[in-house]
Design an enzyme around this catalytic site. Structure first.
Site, PDB file in Angstrom:
ATOM      1  N   GLU A 115       4.915   7.159   3.698  1.00  0.00           N
ATOM      2  CA  GLU A 115       4.789   7.880   4.501  1.00  0.00           C
ATOM      3  C   GLU A 115       4.882   7.364   6.553  1.00  0.00           C
ATOM      4  O   GLU A 115       5.340   8.495   7.048  1.00  0.00           O
ATOM      5  CB  GLU A 115       4.038   9.364   4.306  1.00  0.00           C
ATOM      6  CG  GLU A 115       4.339  10.193   3.204  1.00  0.00           C
ATOM      7  CD  GLU A 115       3.128  10.460   3.257  1.00  0.00           C
ATOM      8  OE1 GLU A 115       2.443  11.328   3.711  1.00  0.00           O
ATOM      9  OE2 GLU A 115       2.248  10.748   1.893  1.00  0.00           O
ATOM     10  N   GLY A 116       4.763   6.101   6.236  1.00  0.00           N
ATOM     11  CA  GLY A 116       5.185   5.651   7.904  1.00  0.00           C
ATOM     12  C   GLY A 116       3.307   5.081   7.800  1.00  0.00           C
ATOM     13  O   GLY A 116       2.014   5.117   7.116  1.00  0.00           O
ATOM     14  N   SER A 174      -2.467   4.040   7.968  1.00  0.00           N
ATOM     15  CA  SER A 174      -0.902   3.246   6.976  1.00  0.00           C
ATOM     16  C   SER A 174      -0.853   4.131   5.554  1.00  0.00           C
ATOM     17  O   SER A 174      -2.229   4.138   4.782  1.00  0.00           O
ATOM     18  CB  SER A 174      -1.201   1.872   6.896  1.00  0.00           C
ATOM     19  OG  SER A 174      -2.729   1.392   6.060  1.00  0.00           O
ATOM     20  N   GLY A 230       1.767   4.042   3.882  1.00  0.00           N
ATOM     21  CA  GLY A 230       2.682   3.440   2.479  1.00  0.00           C
ATOM     22  C   GLY A 230       4.154   4.179   3.028  1.00  0.00           C
ATOM     23  O   GLY A 230       4.498   4.145   4.349  1.00  0.00           O
ATOM     24  N   GLY A 266       0.226  -3.273   4.408  1.00  0.00           N
ATOM     25  CA  GLY A 266      -0.427  -3.408   5.739  1.00  0.00           C
ATOM     26  C   GLY A 266      -0.460  -4.855   6.619  1.00  0.00           C
ATOM     27  O   GLY A 266      -1.326  -3.967   7.521  1.00  0.00           O
ATOM     28  N   ASP A 267      -0.692  -5.508   5.667  1.00  0.00           N
ATOM     29  CA  ASP A 267      -1.525  -6.838   6.499  1.00  0.00           C
ATOM     30  C   ASP A 267      -0.084  -6.694   7.762  1.00  0.00           C
ATOM     31  O   ASP A 267      -0.488  -7.326   8.266  1.00  0.00           O
ATOM     32  CB  ASP A 267      -1.509  -8.043   5.468  1.00  0.00           C
ATOM     33  CG  ASP A 267      -2.272  -7.495   4.094  1.00  0.00           C
ATOM     34  OD1 ASP A 267      -2.714  -6.488   4.959  1.00  0.00           O
ATOM     35  OD2 ASP A 267      -2.260  -8.313   3.700  1.00  0.00           O
TER      36      ASP A 267
HETATM   37  O1  LIG Z   1      -9.529  -8.348   0.163  1.00  0.00           O
HETATM   38  P1  LIG Z   1      -9.314  -7.353  -0.986  1.00  0.00           P
HETATM   39  O2  LIG Z   1      -9.673  -6.169  -0.351  1.00  0.00           O
HETATM   40  O3  LIG Z   1      -9.117  -7.892  -1.804  1.00  0.00           O
HETATM   41  O4  LIG Z   1      -7.590  -7.474  -0.840  1.00  0.00           O
HETATM   42  C1  LIG Z   1      -6.942  -8.920  -1.000  1.00  0.00           C
HETATM   43  C2  LIG Z   1      -5.149  -9.136  -1.544  1.00  0.00           C
HETATM   44  O5  LIG Z   1      -4.402  -8.198  -0.796  1.00  0.00           O
HETATM   45  C3  LIG Z   1      -3.845  -8.654   0.023  1.00  0.00           C
HETATM   46  O6  LIG Z   1      -3.832  -9.294   1.106  1.00  0.00           O
HETATM   47  C4  LIG Z   1      -2.808  -7.810   0.088  1.00  0.00           C
HETATM   48  O7  LIG Z   1      -2.648  -6.666   0.981  1.00  0.00           O
HETATM   49  C5  LIG Z   1      -3.486  -9.721  -1.127  1.00  0.00           C
HETATM   50  O8  LIG Z   1      -2.125 -10.775  -0.482  1.00  0.00           O
HETATM   51  C6  LIG Z   1      -4.304 -10.040  -1.737  1.00  0.00           C
HETATM   52  O9  LIG Z   1      -4.211 -10.188  -2.798  1.00  0.00           O
END
Ligand SMILES: O=P(O)(O)OC[C@H]1O[C@](O)(CO)[C@@H](O)[C@@H]1O
Length: 316
Positions: free
Chosen positions: A230-231, A226, A228, A258-259
């Site tokens: 840029e796609g 991913s 950002g 990203g999720d």
């Molecule tokens: O598990 P990690 O890598 O600490 O990331 C947690 C963070 O990532 C996110 O899920 C976003 O991707 C946020 O909601 C959360 O705070």
């Protein structure tokens, strides 16, 4: 009984997003306000899958002292809650949203070390939920006390159970998953996470593609990077495609995009989409999330409308 989509969140986080006119490091910053969302990568993926309208089971660990927002989220979205409660609180991660630049500064806390019995119970719940045909998503950092091989070992076991496993991890957990005897079906690092794994800067598309191909050469079926605004880049053994992100106004913060992309990848795998369609859908999920606060999608029709505007271009 096996279910189509299962997520694992071993180190979820309540996201506290603090909105600032402009972030001034080292100075007193007056916030416009703050919001709190039950989050963490595995939880965010489950929420996006539920918004897409598919049944999803959430597994993992939650602090019992502040699980109310998670209970509310799961009930509201119809997510099956198989998370094990542990003493104490789920960590709170702070997101500093700078309205002047639109950039978010993430401050992620380490989380709570689970007792071995609680971890065992959470992983048992994961194995019960998974079966042949399940798409299992292992996402996010590991809490203190867990070995980096946690995801690597789970990929082997879940694959044996007939699941396709998508891993969204970084650092040693990602490295271990890429060195295991059984590789994840799909991984989705961002540029920084992939650079961390590769141990070098990946400044241009050629370098990203080369590294994406290294992941596939190891046995990952689908490597998604991913990028950002840029796609994203999508690489399999036979194809490499890029989908540019649509120029949409970001309504809230980009946290969780990203999720959403991981959720899109999971549905694409479950629906047996070809790479181009999967790539457009995954990018459509991420773009649609940007229109919403927290990790949620505006609904299937809106996601499909955005997806229909996207095109996957071959990269060589
Ligand atoms: O598990 P990690 O890598 O600490 O990331 C947690 C963070 O990532 C996110 O899920 C976003 O991707 C946020 O909601 C959360 O705070």
């Amino acid at each position: 009984m096996a279910v189509p989509f299962v997520t694992l969140a071993l180190n979820p986080a309540i996201d506290q997003t603090v909105e600032l006119e402009a972030l001034r490091p080292g100075a007193v910053n007056l916030a416009r306000g703050a919001t709190r969302h039950p989050a963490g990568k595995g939880v965010n993926v489950a929420a996006c899958l539920a918004d897409w309208g598919v049944p999803v089971t959430a597994t993992g660990l939650l602090g019992e002292a502040n699980d109310a927002p998670y209970r509310a989220l799961f009930a509201e979205r119809g997510i099956k809650d198989c998370c094990v409660r542990i003493p104490g609180e789920t960590r709170t991660n702070v997101k500093l949203l700078d309205r002047a630049t639109g950039a978010t500064t993430d401050i992620n806390l380490p989380g709570t070390e689970p007792e071995p019995a609680a971890l065992e119970e959470a992983l048992a719940a994961l194995h019960v939920a998974v079966g042949k045909g399940t798409v299992a998503v292992l996402a996010g950092s590991l809490p203190p006390g867990l070995v980096p091989e946690t995801y690597a070992d789970l990929v082997g076991l879940l694959t044996e159970q007939g699941a396709r496993v998508v891993v969204d991890a970084s650092g040693p957990a990602l490295a271990a998953a890429l060195e295991a005897p059984v590789l994840p079906h799909a991984v989705k690092p961002n540029r920084q996470e992939l650079e961390g794994w590769a141990g070098r800067r990946l400044a241009d598309r050629a370098a990203l593609l080369e590294t994406g191909r290294e992941l596939v050469a190891r046995g990952v079926r689908l490597a998604v990077v991913s990028l950002g605004a840029e796609g994203a880049l999508f690489v399999t053994a036979n194809e490499a495609l890029v989908v540019r992100a649509p120029a949409l106004q970001v309504a809230a913060s980009s946290v969780g995009a990203g999720d959403a992309m991981v959720a899109g990848i999971a549905t694409g795998l479950a629906d047996g989409l070809g790479l181009a369609a999967l790539a457009c859908r995954a990018t459509g999920f991420a773009a649609a999330k940007l229109q919403m606060p927290g990790a949620q999608l505006p609904g299937r029709a809106a996601v499909e409308a955005i997806t229909a505007t996207l095109a996957a271009e071959p990269v060589a």
